[in-house]
Scaffold this motif. Structure first.
Motif, PDB file in Angstrom:
ATOM      1  N   ASN A 199       0.826  -1.205   0.000  1.00  0.00           N
ATOM      2  CA  ASN A 199       0.000   0.000   0.000  1.00  0.00           C
ATOM      3  C   ASN A 199       0.863   1.258   0.000  1.00  0.00           C
ATOM      4  O   ASN A 199       1.932   1.279   0.582  1.00  0.00           O
ATOM      5  CB  ASN A 199      -0.920   0.003   1.221  1.00  0.00           C
ATOM      6  N   ASN A 200       0.346   2.283  -0.637  1.00  0.00           N
ATOM      7  CA  ASN A 200       1.080   3.545  -0.671  1.00  0.00           C
ATOM      8  C   ASN A 200       0.733   4.400   0.538  1.00  0.00           C
ATOM      9  O   ASN A 200      -0.414   4.404   0.995  1.00  0.00           O
ATOM     10  CB  ASN A 200       0.733   4.323  -1.943  1.00  0.00           C
ATOM     11  N   LEU A 201       1.729   5.123   1.029  1.00  0.00           N
ATOM     12  CA  LEU A 201       1.487   6.049   2.130  1.00  0.00           C
ATOM     13  C   LEU A 201       1.476   7.471   1.575  1.00  0.00           C
ATOM     14  O   LEU A 201       2.419   7.871   0.897  1.00  0.00           O
ATOM     15  CB  LEU A 201       2.604   5.949   3.172  1.00  0.00           C
ATOM     16  N   THR A 202       0.407   8.195   1.864  1.00  0.00           N
ATOM     17  CA  THR A 202       0.403   9.619   1.525  1.00  0.00           C
ATOM     18  C   THR A 202       0.572  10.378   2.829  1.00  0.00           C
ATOM     19  O   THR A 202      -0.200  10.181   3.777  1.00  0.00           O
ATOM     20  CB  THR A 202      -0.905  10.020   0.830  1.00  0.00           C
ATOM     21  N   LEU A 203       1.597  11.208   2.886  1.00  0.00           N
ATOM     22  CA  LEU A 203       1.946  11.853   4.144  1.00  0.00           C
ATOM     23  C   LEU A 203       1.220  13.182   4.333  1.00  0.00           C
ATOM     24  O   LEU A 203       0.730  13.789   3.374  1.00  0.00           O
ATOM     25  CB  LEU A 203       3.455  12.096   4.200  1.00  0.00           C
ATOM     26  N   THR A 204       1.180  13.607   5.562  1.00  0.00           N
ATOM     27  CA  THR A 204       0.710  14.959   5.868  1.00  0.00           C
ATOM     28  C   THR A 204       1.855  15.939   5.648  1.00  0.00           C
ATOM     29  O   THR A 204       1.653  17.141   5.625  1.00  0.00           O
ATOM     30  CB  THR A 204       0.290  15.037   7.345  1.00  0.00           C
ATOM     31  N   ILE A 205       3.053  15.395   5.474  1.00  0.00           N
ATOM     32  CA  ILE A 205       4.255  16.212   5.277  1.00  0.00           C
ATOM     33  C   ILE A 205       4.160  17.012   3.980  1.00  0.00           C
ATOM     34  O   ILE A 205       3.698  16.506   2.964  1.00  0.00           O
ATOM     35  CB  ILE A 205       5.501  15.290   5.218  1.00  0.00           C
ATOM     36  N   ASP A 206       4.609  18.247   4.069  1.00  0.00           N
ATOM     37  CA  ASP A 206       4.769  19.072   2.876  1.00  0.00           C
ATOM     38  C   ASP A 206       6.267  19.064   2.574  1.00  0.00           C
ATOM     39  O   ASP A 206       7.058  19.675   3.295  1.00  0.00           O
ATOM     40  CB  ASP A 206       4.271  20.500   3.170  1.00  0.00           C
ATOM     41  N   ALA A 207       6.636  18.329   1.521  1.00  0.00           N
ATOM     42  CA  ALA A 207       8.058  18.098   1.262  1.00  0.00           C
ATOM     43  C   ALA A 207       8.825  19.404   1.092  1.00  0.00           C
ATOM     44  O   ALA A 207       9.954  19.528   1.543  1.00  0.00           O
ATOM     45  CB  ALA A 207       8.231  17.219   0.031  1.00  0.00           C
ATOM     46  N   GLU A 208       8.208  20.343   0.447  1.00  0.00           N
ATOM     47  CA  GLU A 208       8.903  21.613   0.211  1.00  0.00           C
ATOM     48  C   GLU A 208       9.139  22.347   1.530  1.00  0.00           C
ATOM     49  O   GLU A 208      10.213  22.896   1.776  1.00  0.00           O
ATOM     50  CB  GLU A 208       8.093  22.472  -0.769  1.00  0.00           C
ATOM     51  N   LEU A 209       8.116  22.332   2.378  1.00  0.00           N
ATOM     52  CA  LEU A 209       8.261  22.961   3.694  1.00  0.00           C
ATOM     53  C   LEU A 209       9.363  22.242   4.481  1.00  0.00           C
ATOM     54  O   LEU A 209      10.189  22.881   5.132  1.00  0.00           O
ATOM     55  CB  LEU A 209       6.936  22.890   4.457  1.00  0.00           C
ATOM     56  N   GLN A 210       9.339  20.926   4.404  1.00  0.00           N
ATOM     57  CA  GLN A 210      10.346  20.114   5.083  1.00  0.00           C
ATOM     58  C   GLN A 210      11.742  20.512   4.606  1.00  0.00           C
ATOM     59  O   GLN A 210      12.659  20.692   5.402  1.00  0.00           O
ATOM     60  CB  GLN A 210      10.072  18.630   4.796  1.00  0.00           C
ATOM     61  N   ARG A 211      11.871  20.657   3.297  1.00  0.00           N
ATOM     62  CA  ARG A 211      13.172  20.989   2.727  1.00  0.00           C
ATOM     63  C   ARG A 211      13.640  22.363   3.227  1.00  0.00           C
ATOM     64  O   ARG A 211      14.787  22.521   3.646  1.00  0.00           O
ATOM     65  CB  ARG A 211      13.086  21.000   1.195  1.00  0.00           C
ATOM     66  N   ILE A 212      12.718  23.333   3.195  1.00  0.00           N
ATOM     67  CA  ILE A 212      13.078  24.683   3.633  1.00  0.00           C
ATOM     68  C   ILE A 212      13.442  24.680   5.115  1.00  0.00           C
ATOM     69  O   ILE A 212      14.411  25.314   5.537  1.00  0.00           O
ATOM     70  CB  ILE A 212      11.929  25.658   3.297  1.00  0.00           C
ATOM     71  N   ALA A 213      12.703  23.912   5.888  1.00  0.00           N
ATOM     72  CA  ALA A 213      12.990  23.847   7.318  1.00  0.00           C
ATOM     73  C   ALA A 213      14.362  23.218   7.565  1.00  0.00           C
ATOM     74  O   ALA A 213      15.142  23.697   8.376  1.00  0.00           O
ATOM     75  CB  ALA A 213      11.905  23.064   8.041  1.00  0.00           C
ATOM     76  N   GLU A 214      14.654  22.138   6.828  1.00  0.00           N
ATOM     77  CA  GLU A 214      15.963  21.488   7.003  1.00  0.00           C
ATOM     78  C   GLU A 214      17.081  22.441   6.630  1.00  0.00           C
ATOM     79  O   GLU A 214      18.091  22.541   7.333  1.00  0.00           O
ATOM     80  CB  GLU A 214      16.055  20.219   6.136  1.00  0.00           C
ATOM     81  N   GLN A 215      16.867  23.152   5.510  1.00  0.00           N
ATOM     82  CA  GLN A 215      17.929  24.050   5.047  1.00  0.00           C
ATOM     83  C   GLN A 215      18.101  25.248   5.965  1.00  0.00           C
ATOM     84  O   GLN A 215      19.198  25.782   6.082  1.00  0.00           O
ATOM     85  CB  GLN A 215      17.643  24.493   3.612  1.00  0.00           C
ATOM     86  N   ALA A 216      17.022  25.636   6.624  1.00  0.00           N
ATOM     87  CA  ALA A 216      17.093  26.795   7.509  1.00  0.00           C
ATOM     88  C   ALA A 216      18.090  26.578   8.647  1.00  0.00           C
ATOM     89  O   ALA A 216      18.659  27.515   9.173  1.00  0.00           O
ATOM     90  CB  ALA A 216      15.709  27.108   8.068  1.00  0.00           C
ATOM     91  N   PHE A 217      18.299  25.316   9.004  1.00  0.00           N
ATOM     92  CA  PHE A 217      19.229  25.019  10.090  1.00  0.00           C
ATOM     93  C   PHE A 217      20.673  25.215   9.674  1.00  0.00           C
ATOM     94  O   PHE A 217      21.555  25.339  10.515  1.00  0.00           O
ATOM     95  CB  PHE A 217      19.037  23.579  10.592  1.00  0.00           C
ATOM     96  N   GLY A 218      20.927  25.230   8.348  1.00  0.00           N
ATOM     97  CA  GLY A 218      22.305  25.331   7.891  1.00  0.00           C
ATOM     98  C   GLY A 218      23.086  24.141   8.396  1.00  0.00           C
ATOM     99  O   GLY A 218      22.656  23.003   8.223  1.00  0.00           O
ATOM    100  N   SER A 219      24.208  24.397   9.044  1.00  0.00           N
ATOM    101  CA  SER A 219      25.015  23.270   9.527  1.00  0.00           C
ATOM    102  C   SER A 219      24.756  23.014  11.003  1.00  0.00           C
ATOM    103  O   SER A 219      25.468  22.259  11.637  1.00  0.00           O
ATOM    104  CB  SER A 219      26.496  23.577   9.290  1.00  0.00           C
ATOM    105  N   ARG A 220      23.740  23.688  11.556  1.00  0.00           N
ATOM    106  CA  ARG A 220      23.488  23.521  12.987  1.00  0.00           C
ATOM    107  C   ARG A 220      22.716  22.237  13.272  1.00  0.00           C
ATOM    108  O   ARG A 220      22.060  21.683  12.409  1.00  0.00           O
ATOM    109  CB  ARG A 220      22.702  24.727  13.512  1.00  0.00           C
TER     110      ARG A 220
END
Lengths: 630, 369
Positions: free
Chosen positions: A244-265
């Motif tokens: 079965n396929n999983l459809t997430l509540t995650i917004d991948a783009e938001l996730q990406r921006i959030a991850e990148q916002a941390f920089g190297s921290r």
């Protein structure tokens, strides 16, 4: 005489011939009896044995279900590739065979290392890959020499792929080769038959939690095999059913921006849609590349991942426990209102400290904040206000109220192994400590609990959940990553956590009061610099967690000593009136919440609400200070 | 005599060519060869052509031997035996090792297996030996014969090649048996053999012991030493009464039967032709043996009688030991299915035997007259 003699002799010879003839007949009869025994009386038995020899049921592994984000972005998929596999039990000199194979296909030292590691961990008679992702030329070359390598064969295998590499690794998790513990789980679920032929199993994250949804139903092929165990032709086939396929509540783009916002921290961010409990982003950085685990990770990479002081394998969002610091204050204020211990306009006079039982509890602002009401206590993050409040509420009231918000307990998110954190209470202390003198709760200990220090230790997901409950007026949803599961055959969607689990029954005017104060934080308080010029109203609260009081098994003393800067925290929801997103951020050793965590929140909210994409990781605002401090 | 070459032509030539050939023996052999071709066509079609070539060569050898009168053969007995013995000694000293046994002698232009020669040379020599002793041989003669027999047998067994050693021993023993060795002595030898069995056990090579152990309990090592017997037994048993049909045997075609074109070809045949096929094969062998014994019974001289009887019984030994081991009632020793298994050397040996039988039959009246 002579003649008679020879005649006699001839007679004797003929008797011997007859004896020999008789012997022949007896022996042949014996053979005939043996044949009749085998071919008539035992025929059924041998017929079955011959069929067993000939026909082999070969499992056909189903495609593993896809993992896609709420907008259809694929986060985990399958591809098929040829692997060169060895069945160790059918071979004699493995070293020699691998050397021979290395003359045909490219086999690197790391492939060998991985193979020996797999061999150590493998089940008996398992087919183990020595090389994955063979090129067509390599396949052709091996086929031509296949006869030289009994027990070695090319297999078309499905591989899991995480197209984003390290992106979102902590929520996706990874799959790896089945081990004994996994086999136990498979048996518990009575799935052993369905897992015949499956050699991968979800080990972490969603891959682990939804293993049995993603796996699918194994098909079978009846194939005729030769004495070497190689398939000669297919007699019948039952097709597999893809997982079965999983459809997430995650917004991948938001996730990406959030991850990148941390920089190297290092740190974590959890963003939740308050009205549904759906998690929009779940960040724990640094990430790791889950693709490394699919083929079996080699020893060196495994060592690096586990021994790195950055702890990339720890999912900070679920397993990092941090004191909430001042982000605890809005919840304390809500407790005071709900339990009738404070009215919003009720003000205290803050001399800059609070004395209790001979102990001097200091406010970070020398000389104090003057007259402080509830609004000001949150906007300026006044400690004295909360020292007094904590004392007035008492530990058990605090504990009971915060428990409702989900602090100090597992949220029930759909990832396994979540940490509980610590919600201190008299009972907790009694259970936690062994010596009788340590078991007693001292009233003085309650004071620092009021400003989110002391024994307090919560995971980012708990903080985000508490913030989301606040933003959703006290209606509680269980936080979840999967929106719905799509059945491959029927296309039917099963929603995950579609209904709230409870309503805490907060009074609207109480919620509004807290909201007003948190909006004030971002307008004129500790979050104002980070949210200057925002085109939406947001509610927030900064926090700073003292590192020395860090709890949690994942954080060893030694690694903490290297950097004793405080952890920066921030909670927020926006738009303040009808929140569509609530979040909690921890930046490890980031300093003040206003310096390191609030700018990340700004980038995430800007993207989510306005679609603005940041050009660089969130800046560190060295000039920002915690006005009240802690 | 002169006009014999004129227009009498092809028919006469054919008559001469086929004159020494015994029709019944030839027909039985022909049927067996036809079955053999069918078996090879299923077990290993790629070897069919070369096996046909082997058959052709063997037929020529048979035809040549069929023309040589027994007295001439008798003159050859001692030289052949001595050559064979020397070659065996040479093998022991300089032979090539193949599959752990020293059996082959590299003659430069070809590799020869001298032990094969002994299968014919042995009965030839012993028949000659008893012919020389005439009339009633005494006990001492039997002792001497035993020495002549055991010398090459020991050399072959040491190679080690237990199968061939047993066949040579059997061939020699048949001559001695037909020469009239007393029943008492044979009974005594049987008792002695049983008593010596434990000692012999210690002299056997490990692989030979394993084969015997495997016979009694093949399932003990189903993927190792028991594999051959288990798989061939399954093949035979699954064949049933009518068999699975030519080239339809799954055990054979999917390569579960080991050595399926040589020693285990009977398993292929048995799986595909069933109990009926086995009956047919046994009947053909029985007829061949019957005809051979008949030839022996009517042979002119003691030499011919003994030789014919022994050669005939060699065929029986081959057939019985091979089918016995493939069906799991005898230990696995390297004995081919006579006239069927792939391999030129064995085929030539066997057809030589048939040729000799034909010669003996063709010359049955010469002396008596």
């Amino acid at each position: 005489m002579e003649f008679k003699n020879s005649q006699e002799e001839l007679e004797r010879f003929r008797i011997r011939l007859a004896v020999a003839g008789g012997f022949v007949l007896v022996c042949f009869s014996l053979l005939l009896a043996r044949f009749a025994w085998l071919q008539v009386i035992q025929h059924d038995y041998y017929q079955t044995r011959a069929e067993d020899n000939r026909i082999s049921l070969v499992p056909v592994v189903p495609n593993r279900g896809l993992i896609i984000d709420r907008n259809g972005v694929v986060l985990a998929n399958d591809y098929s590739a040829y692997t060169l596999e060895i069945i160790p039990s059918k071979t004699h000199n493995l070293e020699q065979i691998i050397d021979g194979l290395a003359e045909l296909v490219d086999i690197q030292p790391k492939d060998r290392k991985r193979f020996w590691k797999l061999l150590e961990e493998s089940r008996n008679f398992e087919s183990l890959p020595i090389r994955t992702r063979l090129t067509d030329a390599e396949v052709a070359k091996f086929i031509a020499h296949r006869y030289r390598f009994p027990g070695v064969d090319i297999k078309a295998r499905l591989f899991r792929q995480y197209p984003g590499g390290p992106f979102a690794s902590h929520l996706l998790g990874y799959i790896g080769r089945v081990n004994d513990r996994d086999l136990g789980k498979i048996e518990d679920k009575e799935q052993s038959a369905n897992y015949r032929g499956t050699d991968h199993f979800g080990k972490a994250g969603l891959e682990q939690h939804y293993e049995f949804e993603l796996h699918g139903i194994t098909g079978f092929e009846q194939v005729e095999v030769d004495a070497g165990g190689r398939a000669v032709r297919t007699l019948a086939r039952t097709a597999p059913v893809a997982g079965n396929n999983l459809t997430l509540t995650i917004d991948a783009e938001l996730q990406r921006i959030a991850e990148q916002a941390f920089g190297s921290r290092r740190g974590s961010l959890v963003a939740i849609e308050p009205a549904t409990g759906g998690i929009l982003a779940l960040v724990s950085v640094p990430n790791y590349d889950p693709n490394m685990f699919v083929d079996g990770i080699d020893t060196q990479n495994w060592k690096e991942l586990n021994e790195s002081p950055e702890k990339p394998m720890v999912n900070r969002a679920l397993n990092g426990t941090y004191p909430p610091g001042s982000t605890f204050k809005p919840f304390m204020a809500l407790a005071a209102l709900t339990l009738g211990k404070r009215r919003p306009e009720q003000a205290i006079s803050d001399p800059g400290f609070f004395n209790f039982g001979g102990h001097h509890f200091r406010d970070d602002k020398k000389g104090g904040h003057g007259m402080v009401d509830m609004y000001k206590s949150i906007v300026q993050s006044c400690d004295t206000y909360y020292y007094m409040l904590a004392n007035d509420l008492g530990i058990d009231n605090i504990s009971r109220f915060m428990g409702q918000l989900g602090l100090g307990q597992r949220t029930g998110i759909d990832i396994d192994g979540e940490s509980e954190g610590v919600l201190p209470s008299q009972e907790w202390k009694r259970k936690r400590f062994k010596k009788p003198e340590q078991k007693k709760w001292f009233a003085g200990e309650t004071i620092s609990i009021g400003i989110g220090q002391g024994y307090n230790a919560y995971t980012p997901i708990q903080l985000a959940q508490a913030t989301a409950i606040l933003a959703n007026n006290g209606v509680v949803f269980r936080p979840h990553l999967v929106k719905f599961v799509t059945d491959t055959r029927s296309g039917e969607r099963t929603l995950i956590e579609p209904r709230p689990i409870r309503d805490l029954g907060f009074k609207t005017e109480h919620i509004n009061e807290i909201r007003r104060a948190m909006v004030g934080v971002n307008v004129e308080g500790t979050g104002a610099r980070a949210f200057a010029g925002a085109e939406y109203t947001s509610a927030g609260k900064t926090g700073t967690a003292q590192v020395y009081s860090l709890k949690g098994a994942e954080y060893k003393e030694s690694s903490v000593r290297k950097d004793l800067r405080d952890h920066a925290l921030f909670i927020a929801f926006a738009p303040a009136e009808v929140p569509t997103i609530a979040l909690a951020i921890v930046v490890e050793n980031g300093g003040f919440g206003a310096q390191a965590a609030a700018p990340i929140a700004r980038q995430v909210l800007d993207y989510y609400l306005l679609g603005k994409r940041p050009k660089a990781p969130a800046p560190v605002d060295e000039a920002a200070v915690e006005e009240g401090g802690e | 005599m002169n006009h014999g070459f004129s227009f009498v032509g092809v028919r006469d030539l054919a008559r001469r060519l086929f004159a020494p050939i015994d029709l019944p023996l030839m027909m039985i052999t022909g049927l067996l060869v036809l079955l053999a071709i069918a078996m090879m066509g299923s077990a290993s079609p790629e070897r069919l052509n070369s096996q046909l070539l082997n058959v052709a060569v063997a037929l020529v050898v048979m035809r040549v031997l069929a023309q040589i009168p027994p007295p001439r053969l008798m003159h050859l007995a001692v030289p052949i035996y001595l050559v064979g013995l020397l070659l065996l000694i040479a093998v022991a000293l300089f032979g090539d090792v193949s599959k752990g046994a020293r059996r082959w002698l590299n003659l430069g232009f070809m590799r020869a297996q001298p032990s094969e020669l002994m299968k014919i040379a042995m009965p030839l020599l012993l028949a000659w030996f008893f012919q020389k002793r005439e009339a009633m041989p005494r006990l001492r003669d039997f002792g001497l014969a035993a020495v002549l027999l055991l010398l090459p047998v020991a050399l072959i067994a040491r190679q080690p090649d237990l199968g061939t050693a047993l066949l040579v021993l059997a061939a020699g023993f048949y001559v001695i048996f037909f020469a009239g060795l007393s029943w008492k002595i044979m009974a005594g030898m049987a008792v002695a053999a049983l008593a010596a069995a434990p000692m012999a056990w210690t002299l056997l090579h490990d692989y030979q012991r394993n084969r015997i152990i495997t016979l009694f309990d093949p399932e003990k090592d189903p993927l190792g030493k028991g594999f051959h017997i288990i798989q061939s037994t399954i093949a035979i048993g699954s064949g049933g009464i009518l068999g699975k049909g030519w080239r339809e045997g799954t055990q054979a075609q999917l390569e579960f039967i080991p050595e399926r074109h040589t020693d285990f070809i009977f398993a292929v045949y048995s799986e595909e032709f069933g109990l009926l096929g086995n009956g047919l094969l046994l009947t053909l062998y029985a007829l061949l043996i019957g005809r051979g014994l008949m030839i022996a019974a009517n042979a002119a001289t003691l030499f011919s009688r003994l030789l014919a009887g022994a050669i005939t019984m060699i065929f029986f030994t081959y057939a019985f030991v091979n089918m016995g081991m493939v069906s799991g009632i005898l230990p696995v020793v390297g004995v081919p299915l006579p006239l069927v298994s792939y391999g030129g050397t064995a085929l030539v040996t066997l057809f030589s035997g048939i040729g000799i039988l034909m010669s003996i039959h063709g010359n049955r009246m010469l002396v008596q007259k």
